[in-house]
Design a protein around this motif. Structure first.
Motif, PDB file in Angstrom:
ATOM      1  N   GLY A   1      36.190 -15.651  54.450  1.00 26.53           N
ATOM      2  CA  GLY A   1      37.636 -15.839  54.314  1.00 26.53           C
ATOM      3  C   GLY A   1      38.313 -14.892  53.345  1.00 26.53           C
ATOM      4  O   GLY A   1      39.427 -15.166  52.898  1.00 26.53           O
TER       5      GLY A   1
ATOM      6  N   SER B   1      42.880 -13.801  50.622  1.00 24.46           N
ATOM      7  CA  SER B   1      42.235 -14.685  51.591  1.00 24.46           C
ATOM      8  C   SER B   1      42.706 -14.277  52.981  1.00 24.46           C
ATOM      9  O   SER B   1      43.869 -13.949  53.188  1.00 24.46           O
TER      10      SER B   1
ATOM     11  N   ARG C   1      47.812 -18.286  59.424  1.00 20.73           N
ATOM     12  CA  ARG C   1      46.650 -17.839  60.185  1.00 20.73           C
ATOM     13  C   ARG C   1      46.992 -16.584  60.989  1.00 20.73           C
ATOM     14  O   ARG C   1      48.009 -16.532  61.675  1.00 20.73           O
TER      15      ARG C   1
ATOM     16  N   ASP D   1      41.968 -15.326  57.181  1.00 22.49           N
ATOM     17  CA  ASP D   1      41.301 -16.118  58.199  1.00 22.49           C
ATOM     18  C   ASP D   1      41.193 -15.258  59.458  1.00 22.49           C
ATOM     19  O   ASP D   1      42.175 -15.039  60.157  1.00 22.49           O
ATOM     20  N   THR D   2      40.029 -14.739  59.736  1.00 23.27           N
ATOM     21  CA  THR D   2      39.839 -13.868  60.898  1.00 23.27           C
ATOM     22  C   THR D   2      38.455 -14.079  61.482  1.00 23.27           C
ATOM     23  O   THR D   2      37.520 -14.472  60.778  1.00 23.27           O
ATOM     24  N   HIS D   3      38.341 -13.808  62.764  1.00 21.05           N
ATOM     25  CA  HIS D   3      37.049 -13.889  63.426  1.00 21.05           C
ATOM     26  C   HIS D   3      36.312 -12.550  63.392  1.00 21.05           C
ATOM     27  O   HIS D   3      35.164 -12.474  63.872  1.00 21.05           O
TER      28      HIS D   3
ATOM     29  N   SER E   1      48.216 -12.559  55.892  1.00 22.83           N
ATOM     30  CA  SER E   1      47.056 -13.061  55.153  1.00 22.83           C
ATOM     31  C   SER E   1      47.456 -14.297  54.368  1.00 22.83           C
ATOM     32  O   SER E   1      48.634 -14.618  54.223  1.00 22.83           O
ATOM     33  N   GLY E   2      46.453 -14.989  53.849  1.00 23.88           N
ATOM     34  CA  GLY E   2      46.710 -16.173  53.046  1.00 23.88           C
ATOM     35  C   GLY E   2      46.907 -15.817  51.586  1.00 23.88           C
ATOM     36  O   GLY E   2      47.464 -14.778  51.251  1.00 23.88           O
TER      37      GLY E   2
END
Length: 259
Positions: A105, A79, A236, A81-83, A224-225
């Motif tokens: 994600g 997982s 994050r 979380d990135t734009h 990373s998650g």
């Protein structure tokens, strides 16, 4: 008397030749249709298309290099979380990871080797060229530091660029394979990003010319998650990109050849 005798002899020889030729023509289909008969006669039946120069020269089998990697450097879906848009490549220099963003994600995470002290860099580039089993031309700056290096090495399993290479912009930097998978997870190169030959081949098939590549500085590691294929945790990410240094030549060689 000599004329009739000569004619009969010539006719007999011609008839014998025709009979022999007819016998051989009749025998060929029998041999071709019977592999067992062919082997009994001392040769194997031909198999059309069984081998090609391309199979032998350009596609040598890759060993299972990933099996020798520590668990945390094996390819996994995590997982993230990135734009960044799906298809983007993110290099986490500090943690020696490369992420291929899948979207929603998720990302594929690969273990990589990165630049040694004084040779790490950060910035945004795009893939300008791709090559399979690339040739290696050590840049002039590297040869000045290590004059014993070859001036050229043809692509192949022994080449330090490994099985695949993705060139970054007009710079000397690239993402490529390695003939020394023990360097994955280490700071050993002259600025290039290296993966095992298995992993770089997987990434090569996903990345297109024009793909955005974000290289994070060593001082700003990305976390990373949850690992969806193997265990792990994180927070994050905080992307941070600086300007790509200019004028620096970067290439990788086996660790034994690096000062």
């Amino acid at each position: 008397m000599t004329e009739p005798v000569f004619a009969r002899g010539r006719l007999s020889l011609r008839a014998t030749s025709l009979l022999l030729a007819a016998s051989l023509v009749a025998l060929v289909p029998t041999i071709a249709a019977s592999p067992a008969r062919a082997q009994a006669l001392g040769y194997a039946p031909a198999q059309s298309g069984a081998f090609s120069d391309q199979d032998v020269v350009h596609n040598p089998a890759l060993t299972d290099e990933d099996s020798a990697l520590p668990d945390r450097f094996r390819r996994a879906i995590v997982s993230l979380d990135t734009h960044e848009a799906p298809g983007t490549v993110i290099i986490d220099t500090g943690n020696t990871y490369l992420y291929y963003v899948l979207g929603n994600g998720r990302a594929i995470r690969y273990g990589v080797g990165v630049g040694r002290e004084g040779f790490t860099w950060a910035g945004v580039q795009s893939v300008s060229h791709k090559a399979e089993w690339p040739d290696w031309y050590p840049p002039a700056e590297m040869i000045r530091r290590q004059p014993y290096l070859p001036r050229f090495m043809a692509g192949g399993p022994g080449n330090p660029l490994g099985a695949r290479a993705m060139y970054l912009g007009s710079s000397e930097y690239r993402i490529h394979g390695t003939n020394d998978p023990t360097t994955i997870g280490k700071f050993v190169s002259s600025g290039c990003i290296r993966l095992t030959n298995e992993d770089v081949s997987d990434l090569f098939n996903r990345v297109n010319v024009g793909t955005r590549v974000v290289v994070l500085p060593k001082s700003a590691p990305l976390r990373s998650g949850t690992v969806q294929a193997r265990g792990g945790s994180g927070t994050r990410p905080r992307p941070l990109v600086t300007t790509l240094p200019s004028g620096r030549q970067a290439m990788t060689v086996p660790v034994s050849a690096v000062n």
